[in-house]
Design an enzyme around this catalytic site. Structure first.
Site, PDB file in Angstrom:
ATOM      1  N   LYS A  98       0.798  -1.159  -0.039  1.00 58.41           N
ATOM      2  CA  LYS A  98       0.127   0.058   0.074  1.00 58.41           C
ATOM      3  C   LYS A  98       0.831   1.363  -0.085  1.00 58.41           C
ATOM      4  CE  LYS A  98      -4.072  -1.813   0.060  1.00 58.41           C
ATOM      5  NZ  LYS A  98      -5.171  -1.456  -0.945  1.00 58.41           N
TER       6      LYS A  98
ATOM      7  N   GLU B 170      -9.576   5.819   3.488  1.00 52.58           N
ATOM      8  CA  GLU B 170     -10.376   4.862   3.854  1.00 52.58           C
ATOM      9  C   GLU B 170      -9.565   3.649   4.004  1.00 52.58           C
ATOM     10  OE1 GLU B 170      -9.541   3.001   0.249  1.00 52.58           O
ATOM     11  OE2 GLU B 170     -10.083   4.953   0.632  1.00 52.58           O
TER      12      GLU B 170
ATOM     13  N   SER C 236       1.437  -9.936  -0.944  1.00 54.88           N
ATOM     14  CA  SER C 236       1.101  -8.560  -0.935  1.00 54.88           C
ATOM     15  C   SER C 236       1.214  -7.754   0.801  1.00 54.88           C
ATOM     16  CB  SER C 236      -0.449  -8.146  -1.510  1.00 54.88           C
ATOM     17  OG  SER C 236      -1.313  -8.693  -0.492  1.00 54.88           O
TER      18      SER C 236
END
Length: 394
Positions: free
Chosen positions: A90, A112, A378
């Protein structure tokens, strides 16, 4: 225009666009008009790449998982996004978007988050840049991802609970959109996935494309070729998959594999496997595939992983599904948990439960021993220890 790139109207095939309230039009139009010029400029690229290297810790390794490979009969490499600063992919996007926000003269950031990894990554870059940060998170997700809530607070962010609907990612996104409508002038909304109105899906994919850029280079060093036979990633909104797929989209020799969260099963009403049970509609500003009732009401999703607990997928992935370019697998909660523990015991890597959904696909495929598979790992499993403990089957 290539078949899998966004067009000028923000569409991938039949999916995309910008379906937004009038109050947001100036913000979204400002982004659309300027994002390409800003993010491709030499000074932006220099600062972005410098921070990816010195702050995020890129390039992340491409690791040959020998014991996993022996079990499944293929050469399996793990792209170690779990080793990024903050514990997931991210941060690649939040670094890019906060630099963009600065160029646009914004001094407040909203976001969010579902699993909390995007929230932590946003809070991290806001601390780095000295910018005010507000993160919306579903009340249910706040309970199951408490360590990430505390991390965000330590980093100086205000975490606001979304208490409507299923109290998960969809509802947090709704609240963040409302905040942005009410504060359009000084606030930039860092969307964490390849969802939302154009240009967000393209912009996030571009920032995450560093993943596939590195895979090409690293695989050549390890295998003497730039492209794997199979490329596998989990998909909720789909940012890690978009980043891993990006530079291989037009290379049809590479088989793209996406793992969705089936929850309790696609035949139940407790699932988040959009391509299996969804249909075309508009969600959070773009036309895509989403789970909905006959009269178009959004169906509440379910997944044991907070990051995949979303009723839609990004428009790029909807196009990859619709066109047949990618194959989609539905992975249940139980299958994902088993696969996560398996990786832990075979390779000494505890994965995020989101990533474990991708790992669970390995047992559903038939490989030739010469096949080269790259799986985008991830995120790391620190945030999910409580869920692993509650599940308990290890």
């Amino acid at each position: 225009m290539s078949g899998f790139s966004v067009n000028e109207a923000g569409y991938y095939g039949n999916f995309g666009g910008a379906y937004i309230p009038e109050m947001l039009y100036p913000n979204v139009e400002e982004l659309r008009a300027s994002y390409i010029k800003i993010i491709t400029s030499e000074d932006f690229q220099h600062e972005f790449n410098h921070l990816l290297e010195t702050y995020v810790g890129r390039p992340t390794p491409l690791y040959f998982a020998s014991r996993l490979s022996s079990k499944y009969g293929a050469k399996i490499y793990l792209k170690r996004e779990d080793l990024c600063h903050t514990g997931a992919h991210k941060v690649n996007n939040t670094i890019g978007q906060i630099l963009l926000a600065k160029k646009l003269g914004k001094d407040k950031i909203i976001a969010e988050t579902g699993a909390g990894q995007h929230g932590v990554a946003t809070a991290t870059v806001c601390a780095l840049m000295g910018m005010e940060c507000t993160v919306y998170m579903g009340e249910v997700d706040m309970a199951r991802q408490k360590p990430n809530v505390e991390r965000m607070k330590i980093l100086g962010a205000e975490v606001k609970a979304a208490t409507s609907g299923s109290k998960t990612l969809k509802d947090a996104t709704n609240e963040a959109m409302r905040h942005w409508i009410n504060n359009p002038d000084d606030t930039h909304y860092i969307i964490g996935s390849v969802v939302g109105p154009h240009p967000y899906p393209d912009m996030v994919a571009r920032f995450q494309s560093v993943i596939s850029e590195e895979i090409k280079r690293q695989l050549y060093d390890l295998e003497g070729k730039h492209s794997p036979d199979y490329l596998l990633a989990c998909v909720g909104g789909g940012s890690n998959a978009a980043g891993a797929f990006y530079h291989f989209l037009e290379d049809t020799k590479v088989k793209l594999i996406a793992a969705e969260a089936a929850g309790h099963g696609i035949e139940t009403n407790k699932s988040a496997a959009t391509t299996f049970i969804g249909k075309s509609g508009v969600l959070h500003g773009s036309k895509t595939l989403l789970m909905q009732t006959g009269d178009g009401q959004v169906v509440e999703p379910h997944s044991i992983s907070a990051g995949l607990d979303y009723p839609g997928i990004g428009p790029l992935h909807a196009h990859l599904f619709d066109s047949g370019r990618a194959s989609f697998y539905a992975i249940t909660d139980e299958e994902a948990m088993i696969a996560g523990v398996e990786l832990s015991k075979l390779e000494g890597i505890i994965p995020a439960i989101e990533s474990a959904h991708a790992l669970a696909v390995l047992g559903k495929m038939d490989f030739d021993e010469r096949d080269v598979m790259v799986l985008n790992l991830s995120g790391r499993g620190d945030k999910d220890l409580e869920t692993y403990i509650k599940w308990g089957k290890y």
